[in-house]
Design a protein around this motif. Structure first.
Motif, short mmCIF file in Angstrom:
data_model
loop_
_atom_site.label_atom_id
_atom_site.label_comp_id
_atom_site.label_asym_id
_atom_site.label_seq_id
_atom_site.Cartn_x
_atom_site.Cartn_y
_atom_site.Cartn_z
N GLY A 82 0.81 -1.21 0.00
CA GLY A 82 0.00 0.00 0.00
C GLY A 82 0.84 1.26 0.00
N ILE A 142 2.98 2.26 -3.33
CA ILE A 142 2.24 2.93 -4.40
C ILE A 142 2.26 4.44 -4.17
CG2 ILE A 142 -0.02 3.24 -5.45
CD1 ILE A 142 -0.56 0.28 -4.86
N GLU A 143 1.95 4.86 -2.93
CA GLU A 143 1.99 6.28 -2.61
C GLU A 143 3.38 6.85 -2.80
OE1 GLU A 143 -0.56 7.76 0.80
OE2 GLU A 143 -0.42 5.64 1.32
N VAL A 175 4.15 7.33 -6.48
CA VAL A 175 3.41 8.50 -6.98
C VAL A 175 4.15 9.78 -6.63
CG1 VAL A 175 1.30 9.86 -6.70
CG2 VAL A 175 1.15 7.39 -7.01
N THR A 224 -4.69 14.13 0.12
CA THR A 224 -5.35 12.97 0.75
C THR A 224 -6.24 13.41 1.90
OG1 THR A 224 -3.47 11.56 0.16
CG2 THR A 224 -4.97 10.75 1.86
N THR A 250 -10.53 9.49 -2.83
CA THR A 250 -9.21 9.98 -2.43
C THR A 250 -8.10 9.45 -3.34
OG1 THR A 250 -9.93 10.15 -0.14
CG2 THR A 250 -7.56 10.16 -0.54
N GLU A 251 -8.09 8.14 -3.60
CA GLU A 251 -7.04 7.56 -4.44
C GLU A 251 -7.14 8.09 -5.88
OE1 GLU A 251 -6.83 3.37 -4.31
OE2 GLU A 251 -6.36 3.28 -2.17
N LEU A 252 -8.37 8.33 -6.32
CA LEU A 252 -8.54 8.88 -7.66
C LEU A 252 -7.88 10.24 -7.78
CD1 LEU A 252 -9.82 8.80 -10.49
CD2 LEU A 252 -11.90 9.77 -9.49
N LEU A 311 -5.22 11.25 -6.26
CA LEU A 311 -3.76 11.08 -6.35
C LEU A 311 -3.33 10.76 -7.77
CD1 LEU A 311 -2.93 9.00 -3.13
CD2 LEU A 311 -2.96 11.48 -3.44
N PHE A 312 -4.00 9.80 -8.38
CA PHE A 312 -3.58 9.39 -9.73
C PHE A 312 -3.97 10.44 -10.77
CE2 PHE A 312 -3.70 5.33 -7.45
CZ PHE A 312 -2.42 4.88 -7.74
#
Length: 289
Positions: free
Chosen positions: A221, A224-225, A228, A252, A263-265, A267-268
């Motif tokens: 987990g 990945i952050e 990014v 975030t 939230t994850e959307l 970031l990407f």
């Protein structure tokens, strides 16, 4: 409403600075060794698990905070010397496959030794409770994590930019043959950088192991952050990693406050926008890319 925004801001800054510890080690390893280290998240996970064991056996969070990162550093020495060192200068795909393999092996070893049950590092008594910041009651432990992370990042930044060690690191990365010709063993410098990155990851694991669940999936987990952050900031840029970690922490935190499910959307989407505008990252160079 104002209290919620202030709380989200503090949480975002604290999360960002802790992520900076992980991303800084990752970007230092890439900038110096030209290695994309997929095992970095696994080292973060090991730091958390070693922290759980040391805190349980010795009954002290402070000893866990001191010793667990050092044990992770020993693991980092073994990985760098026994497997990565022979691959320097070869196709980066070898590094990716090797470190990804180590990540899988470490995760499997953790499951075999400690099982799949989630754990947590006990919070020290002195850091329980809250502290009043204006009209906001903020957890004292989170404030401690923010202060420690900020001081460490500032110290590393100064060491890289102002010290003789930082000059040696930059010189070793830019002209390995010349540094070797001057009588300095560059392989030891590379080992030191890899181990230092591992120690930072292990330290972040202990710090976050108090407020987050310690489980075998935590490494995947966080990596990945971290990637990014490194991609947005620019491959190999320490400054970019720190600034972007703060940005990601705030995005975030505010995202969780406004639309928690997306939230994850965010970031990407942020990464996609940055790469479309500046493919090398905010502080990256064409050579690094």
């Amino acid at each position: 409403m104002i209290d919620s925004i202030l709380r989200a801001t503090l949480l975002g800054i604290q999360s960002g600075m802790t992520l900076a510890l992980i991303a800084a080690g990752l970007t230092l390893i890439f900038g110096m060794l030209d290695v994309i280290n997929f095992a970095h998240g696994a080292l973060y996970m090991l730091g958390a698990y070693f922290g759980v064991v040391i805190a349980a056996q010795l009954g002290s969070f402070w000893l866990a905070l001191l010793l667990a990162p050092l044990v992770v550093g020993v693991v980092g020495v073994a990985i760098e010397m026994l497997s990565l060192r022979p691959l320097y200068g070869r196709n980066p795909l070898y590094h990716i496959l090797l470190t990804f393999g180590f990540a899988i092996m470490i995760q499997g070893a953790v499951v075999q030794i400690w099982g799949g049950q989630a754990r947590q590092i006990p919070k020290p008594d002195i850091l329980t409770g809250t502290v009043t910041l204006g009209s906001l009651d903020y957890p004292l432990y989170r404030l401690f994590v923010l202060v420690v992370s900020t001081l460490l990042i500032a110290a590393v930044w100064l060491a890289i930019e102002r010290s003789n060690l930082g000059i040696l690191m930059r010189a070793s990365a830019q002209d390995t043959e010349m540094v070797n010709a001057l009588g300095i063993d560059v392989s030891k410098v590379f080992t030191g950088v890899f181990v230092f990155g591992a120690v930072l990851a292990g330290l972040a694991g202990v710090l976050l192991g108090v407020s987050r669940s310690v489980n075998p999936g935590m490494g995947m987990g966080i990596i990945i952050e971290a990637f990014v952050i490194v991609v947005i900031g620019g491959l190999g840029s320490f400054r970019g990693a720190v600034y972007t970690a703060l940005l990601i922490g705030l995005v975030t935190a505010y995202g969780a406050l406004i639309v928690p499910t997306l939230t994850e959307l965010f970031l990407f989407a942020l990464m996609a926008v940055v790469l479309m505008i500046k493919p090398n990252g905010l502080f990256g160079t064409a050579e690094a890319a």
